[in-house]
Design a protein around this motif. Sequence first.
Motif, PDB file in Angstrom:
ATOM      1  N   ILE A 131       0.859  -1.177   0.000  1.00 37.19           N
ATOM      2  CA  ILE A 131       0.000   0.000   0.000  1.00 37.19           C
ATOM      3  C   ILE A 131       0.900   1.232   0.000  1.00 37.19           C
ATOM      4  N   THR A 132       0.659   2.116  -0.962  1.00 36.09           N
ATOM      5  CA  THR A 132       1.478   3.314  -1.090  1.00 36.09           C
ATOM      6  C   THR A 132       0.613   4.573  -1.079  1.00 36.09           C
ATOM      7  N   GLY A 133       1.259   5.686  -0.738  1.00 32.03           N
ATOM      8  CA  GLY A 133       0.614   6.989  -0.765  1.00 32.03           C
ATOM      9  C   GLY A 133       1.096   7.769  -1.974  1.00 32.03           C
ATOM     10  N   GLN A 134       0.180   8.195  -2.809  1.00 31.24           N
ATOM     11  CA  GLN A 134       0.546   8.909  -4.030  1.00 31.24           C
ATOM     12  C   GLN A 134       1.235  10.239  -3.744  1.00 31.24           C
ATOM     13  N   LEU A 135       1.000  10.811  -2.567  1.00 33.16           N
ATOM     14  CA  LEU A 135       1.575  12.105  -2.211  1.00 33.16           C
ATOM     15  C   LEU A 135       2.754  11.947  -1.245  1.00 33.16           C
ATOM     16  N   ASP A 136       3.270  10.748  -1.120  1.00 33.18           N
ATOM     17  CA  ASP A 136       4.359  10.445  -0.189  1.00 33.18           C
ATOM     18  C   ASP A 136       5.650  11.094  -0.673  1.00 33.18           C
ATOM     19  N   THR A 137       6.202  12.001   0.122  1.00 25.35           N
ATOM     20  CA  THR A 137       7.480  12.626  -0.207  1.00 25.35           C
ATOM     21  C   THR A 137       8.616  12.050   0.636  1.00 25.35           C
TER      22      THR A 137
END
Length: 191
Positions: A131-137
């Motif tokens: 599971i990933t976050g599209q806005l993950d910096t």
Amino acid sequence: GSQGKYSITNCIQDAAGLIKHVKTAEFTGKYRTNADFVYLVGHSMGGNTALNAAAQTPGVKGIVLLAPCDIGTMTKQMTKSEMRTFLIDNGLEVLKTDGFEAVYNDLARNASTYSFPNAAAKLKNTSVLLITGQLDTCISNDLLMTFYNAVTRNKTVPFSQHKSYKSKHGLMGVRVKISGDIADFILQTAK
């Protein structure tokens, strides 16, 4: 308040020890659990721990990796100074360590082993939910997609799935949905 000193290696060894412990007859008898259905869930550095412990320890049915940190690959790609900044910006100073040098030296010695594509190749009979976050910096989604592609090439991984949400690294605002995703993943793979 935990005993010992924090290191990536210690985290993975602790998780591997936990896997072995929950599979013992003593544990399964006492808690009425099934040793064939061990799942690991980890967020960020906990995702690194879950993946690498499962890669080293047989008998993990599935792993759920929530915006996991591929610290092995990152260590190989970043300078020591960049790694210092990354670790300190993400909480190293609150951990009980022997300092940055000790943590970094552990990482440098084990970067290839802990690199997600290498760990993915070592998984055996372990399903994966990423599971990933599209806005993950904080964590590079490109690195995670390289990992996921390695998972899909591993023919001993019985089931793999990737879900991405419009969220940052903490996955705030989508955690209820993720809880359902995890439940669905366990139901799909617990056969």
